[in-house]
Every structure is written in C-alpha cells, then in structure tokens.
Design an enzyme around this catalytic site. Structure first.
Site, short mmCIF file in Angstrom:
data_model
loop_
_atom_site.label_atom_id
_atom_site.label_comp_id
_atom_site.label_asym_id
_atom_site.label_seq_id
_atom_site.Cartn_x
_atom_site.Cartn_y
_atom_site.Cartn_z
CG LEU A 132 -17.38 8.01 167.88
CD1 LEU A 132 -18.69 7.55 167.28
CD2 LEU A 132 -16.64 8.91 166.89
CG ASP A 133 -16.05 14.25 171.15
OD1 ASP A 133 -15.05 13.75 171.67
OD2 ASP A 133 -16.01 15.19 170.34
CE1 TYR A 134 -23.42 11.53 177.49
CE2 TYR A 134 -23.95 13.81 176.91
CZ TYR A 134 -24.28 12.61 177.54
OH TYR A 134 -25.46 12.52 178.23
CB THR A 189 -19.43 12.35 168.18
OG1 THR A 189 -18.77 13.59 168.41
CG2 THR A 189 -19.17 11.91 166.75
#
Ligand code: URA
Length: 235
Positions: free
Chosen positions: A101-103, A105
């Site tokens: 997951l993105d930083y 998210t």
C-alpha cells in the site's frame, strides 16, 4: 530443488523475477555466483546468499493481517528513513507483505513468510479482488462513475475497469467503494486524479474473502484457517 523455486518459496520474489535475479548474477551458492537458470540446489546443505543475506526456507508458516496506518512504508528499510510496517509487528520471523500500500494509504495488508502463498495471491492470473473505501473532496457525477467503470484513461493508458459504488456523502466529502483486481502502482489514486478528484482518505478494506473487519489502526492478528482457505482456493 530448482534455485528459482527455492528463492520464490523463501519470499525473494515471484518465480519469473527470481529468474531475472539469478541471471543478473546476484545469487551466490556456497560462496560462488550462479547465473544458470536451471541450477539445482540442495536446500538442506547449500548456503544461498542474496544481497549479502542468507536466504532460508521458513520452517513454519506465519500469515498475518495488519491494519496499516497512514504514514508507514511497506518496505523493509525505507530509503527516506520513514517508519515501516515492520516496526509494528513483533516477531523474529522474516516477513514480507503480499503486495503493497502507498505510504499515505491505510488498511488491510497481509504479511507472511510463505513465498509460494504470496506469489499465488499476487499473481494477476488469480484476479483476487481488492476493495478500497475512497473518500474524496466534494461530489462525483454519475457520468464520472461511468467513465471509471469502463476504464479511465491515465497518461494515455486505459486503466482496467473498476466496480464502483456510492456509499455516502458527509459534509463536503463523498465516500465510495472501489473494487479492482490488479495492483498497478498507485492505481486507485491515478484513476481519481485522472478525473480531477482529490482523495482525502484511501483505505483497503478487503483482499479476496479476507476483510479488514474491526482491526484497529496499527493492530494485527493471525489469519484464520477459513481466511487462508479463501485466498488459497480463490480461482
Ligand atoms: N491504489 C493506490 O492508489 N494506492 C494504494 O496504496 C493501493 C491501491
């Protein structure tokens, strides 16, 4: 055992990526660089090293679901020195995340030491659904939803179609459920950017049959047998 099977089972990467890693000369077997793809190793006796670290097959498997908070990277060591999800988990096992997951998210992420399982869940052929709750600024028109359902064009590239449902509107925010199969980099964010929407909160709530449920931010627990079966038997 074939070297690529050993490496993917230990969670280094998918079988195909492991072949590339072998070809690039990054693997040492008993102190010698090995580049041949068909190499057979003895997993009980041989010492396999990648990036200076000995690679070992797990002796017992661990499967965890974590509610990743915003502000944590999914890498083992972040080049920008940011906090990582591995700081949240107390274990001596060498775990890795099944996808990322993105930083910024938050939400459901699965961690394991079982490379074969991780590769199966991540393989595009298995089309395992990922469901996100997306909170955007302002409203969204039915026509904009229709564009995303068909596949919005991002930087000249058509994104795969998504299942999108309106959930609710609170104040100046709208909440939507978005279901995708693929895991392209920043896929959900790019879809909304492409239609000019600002994402306030992006949260993954489901991977296949495994739900985030009531897990608090930063908390984690073992997957149940039922949850594991839902992922392993998916397609
Ligand atoms: N899509 C995104 O844009 N970001 C994530 O973290 C996951 C899916």
């Amino acid at each position: 055992m074939r070297l690529n099977k050993f490496l993917s089972g230990a969670g280094v990467a998918s079988r195909r990526k492991c072949d590339e890693i072998i070809k690039s000369g990054s693997i040492k077997v008993n102190g010698k660089v090995v580049c041949e793809l068909g190499t057979i190793i003895n997993e009980k006796k041989d010492k396999i090293v990648y990036q200076g670290v000995e690679v070992k097959l797990p002796t017992s498997f661990v499967y965890i679901k974590l509610n990743k908070p915003k502000g944590y990277a999914c890498t083992a060591s972040d080049e920008k020195g940011r906090k990582t999800i591995y700081e949240l988990i107390k274990t001596n096992e060498r775990l890795f995340s099944v996808g990322r997951l993105d930083y910024d998210t938050e939400g459901l992420i699965i961690l394991t030491n079982d490379g074969d399982f991780a590769n199966k869940v991540m393989h595009p052929r298995n089309e395992i659904e990922k469901e996100y709750q997306v909170t955007i600024e302002g409203e969204i028109l039915e026509s904009e939803l229709a564009v995303m359902r068909k596949g919005v064009v991002v930087d000249g590239e058509k994104m795969p179609p998504a299942r999108i449902k309106f959930l609710d509107k609170k104040g100046d925010s709208t909440r939507l459920s978005v279901v995708i199969h693929e895991g392209q980099n920043r896929q959900v964010r790019r879809m909304f950017e492409a239609i000019g929407k600002t994402i306030k909160l992006l949260k993954r709530v489901r991977i296949g049959g495994v739900k985030l449920g009531g897990l608090s931010r930063g908390d984690y627990k073992d997957l149940t047998i039922d949850e594991l079966n839902l992922l392993v038997r998916a397609k």
